[in-house]
Write a protein that holds these residues in place. Sequence first.
Motif, PDB file in Angstrom:
ATOM      1  N   PHE A 249       0.590 -22.060   5.365  1.00  0.00           N
ATOM      2  CA  PHE A 249      -0.387 -20.981   5.272  1.00  0.00           C
ATOM      3  C   PHE A 249      -1.657 -21.520   4.614  1.00  0.00           C
ATOM      4  CE2 PHE A 249       3.903 -19.363   4.906  1.00  0.00           C
ATOM      5  CZ  PHE A 249       3.941 -18.334   5.837  1.00  0.00           C
ATOM      6  N   ASP A 250      -2.773 -20.990   5.050  1.00  0.00           N
ATOM      7  CA  ASP A 250      -4.059 -21.430   4.496  1.00  0.00           C
ATOM      8  C   ASP A 250      -4.886 -20.190   4.151  1.00  0.00           C
ATOM      9  OD1 ASP A 250      -6.567 -22.444   3.888  1.00  0.00           O
ATOM     10  OD2 ASP A 250      -6.509 -23.979   5.455  1.00  0.00           O
ATOM     11  N   VAL A 251      -5.097 -19.975   2.850  1.00  0.00           N
ATOM     12  CA  VAL A 251      -5.930 -18.853   2.407  1.00  0.00           C
ATOM     13  C   VAL A 251      -7.111 -19.361   1.582  1.00  0.00           C
ATOM     14  CG1 VAL A 251      -4.070 -17.150   2.435  1.00  0.00           C
ATOM     15  CG2 VAL A 251      -4.439 -18.519   0.375  1.00  0.00           C
ATOM     16  N   SER A 252      -7.457 -20.632   1.762  1.00  0.00           N
ATOM     17  CA  SER A 252      -8.562 -21.197   1.006  1.00  0.00           C
ATOM     18  C   SER A 252      -9.862 -20.469   1.305  1.00  0.00           C
ATOM     19  CB  SER A 252      -8.711 -22.703   1.326  1.00  0.00           C
ATOM     20  OG  SER A 252      -8.867 -22.904   2.718  1.00  0.00           O
ATOM     21  N   VAL A 253      -9.983 -19.951   2.549  1.00  0.00           N
ATOM     22  CA  VAL A 253     -11.087 -19.064   2.910  1.00  0.00           C
ATOM     23  C   VAL A 253     -10.403 -17.733   3.267  1.00  0.00           C
ATOM     24  CG1 VAL A 253     -13.052 -18.646   4.404  1.00  0.00           C
ATOM     25  CG2 VAL A 253     -12.423 -21.000   3.787  1.00  0.00           C
ATOM     26  N   PRO A 254     -10.305 -16.795   2.336  1.00  0.00           N
ATOM     27  CA  PRO A 254      -9.491 -15.595   2.558  1.00  0.00           C
ATOM     28  C   PRO A 254      -9.972 -14.713   3.693  1.00  0.00           C
ATOM     29  CG  PRO A 254     -10.760 -15.400   0.521  1.00  0.00           C
ATOM     30  CD  PRO A 254     -10.894 -16.820   0.981  1.00  0.00           C
ATOM     31  N   THR A 255     -11.246 -14.847   4.062  1.00  0.00           N
ATOM     32  CA  THR A 255     -11.736 -14.053   5.197  1.00  0.00           C
ATOM     33  C   THR A 255     -11.348 -14.661   6.534  1.00  0.00           C
ATOM     34  OG1 THR A 255     -13.853 -15.233   5.060  1.00  0.00           O
ATOM     35  CG2 THR A 255     -13.679 -13.126   3.903  1.00  0.00           C
ATOM     36  N   ALA A 256     -10.848 -15.893   6.503  1.00  0.00           N
ATOM     37  CA  ALA A 256     -10.418 -16.554   7.742  1.00  0.00           C
ATOM     38  C   ALA A 256      -9.103 -17.280   7.501  1.00  0.00           C
ATOM     39  CB  ALA A 256     -11.478 -17.526   8.239  1.00  0.00           C
ATOM     40  N   PRO A 257      -8.017 -16.548   7.216  1.00  0.00           N
ATOM     41  CA  PRO A 257      -6.723 -17.186   6.907  1.00  0.00           C
ATOM     42  C   PRO A 257      -6.103 -17.765   8.169  1.00  0.00           C
ATOM     43  CG  PRO A 257      -6.463 -14.814   7.027  1.00  0.00           C
ATOM     44  CD  PRO A 257      -7.927 -15.061   7.165  1.00  0.00           C
ATOM     45  N   ALA A 258      -5.148 -18.655   7.942  1.00  0.00           N
ATOM     46  CA  ALA A 258      -4.473 -19.279   9.087  1.00  0.00           C
ATOM     47  C   ALA A 258      -3.020 -19.558   8.709  1.00  0.00           C
ATOM     48  CB  ALA A 258      -5.177 -20.568   9.497  1.00  0.00           C
ATOM     49  N   SER A 259      -2.170 -19.662   9.725  1.00  0.00           N
ATOM     50  CA  SER A 259      -0.759 -20.002   9.522  1.00  0.00           C
ATOM     51  C   SER A 259      -0.299 -20.807  10.707  1.00  0.00           C
ATOM     52  CB  SER A 259       0.096 -18.750   9.362  1.00  0.00           C
ATOM     53  OG  SER A 259       0.064 -17.973  10.544  1.00  0.00           O
TER      54      SER A 259
END
Length: 262
Positions: A249-259
């Motif tokens: 999971f990637d929430v480093s940019v919370p407006t554009a998360p990814a998994s």
Amino acid sequence: MAGPTTAERQKLDSGPPRPARSRPRVPRPRTLILSLIALVLLGAGGVWLFYGSQWLRVERVTTSGTRILTPEEVREAAAAPVGAPLISVDTDALEDRLRKKLRRIDSVDVVRSWPHGIGLKVTERKPVLLIEKGGKFVEVDAKGVRFATVGHAPKGVPLLELRPDQENAAASLRRFDSHRLRRESVRVAGALPAAVARDTRVVKVRSYDSISLELSGGRTVAWGSSEKGRTKASTLTALMKAAPKARHFDVSVPTAPASSAS
């Protein structure tokens, strides 16, 4: 028939005669003296009751709120003056003494329990991160306070792995030393949702804006910097619900998360 005379009209207009004002009675000297004696005796009796009698003295000290600490440890550190007049106990001094002697205590409220008791209401610090040192583990709370060293890692508390990026280590450490990076990792650990915090095994710090999490089951989370922690926590919770089988999971940019699953 003739009307009332001028004198009679003035008498009617003035209304009924007003009663004469009575002067306030001045207490007699004997009454004043007796009243003063009564006040002095009452005050002396109160002082004796609170300070001189055996009725309102400290006989027991109780504790509440302890989890890791034992009641005996808290009472011993408080050193409450058993046998002293209850009213003379300095509750602020007891609170300061407990916080200084037992760093595991986050806050404490010392209360008088009339007629014979002192109550110690303790709130202990909760570790959000562990720092391994010499085979032992230093517990750190959400405020960044290192409050205890234990021999075994508590369950459900992640371990800090501070490994600055070798390519940019010199530049990163000039701006953010290891102490600052540890503080940032504590901020991240303190912002994690409860369910994620329980599953987090390691908090990895490579630089100020490159912090990641290792979760149980081989899952990872790219968190980024410690900024916008609440937003990232909410985003991660929603992302995990939307993609329960994802492993990264990637929430480093919370407006554009990814998994992703791999």
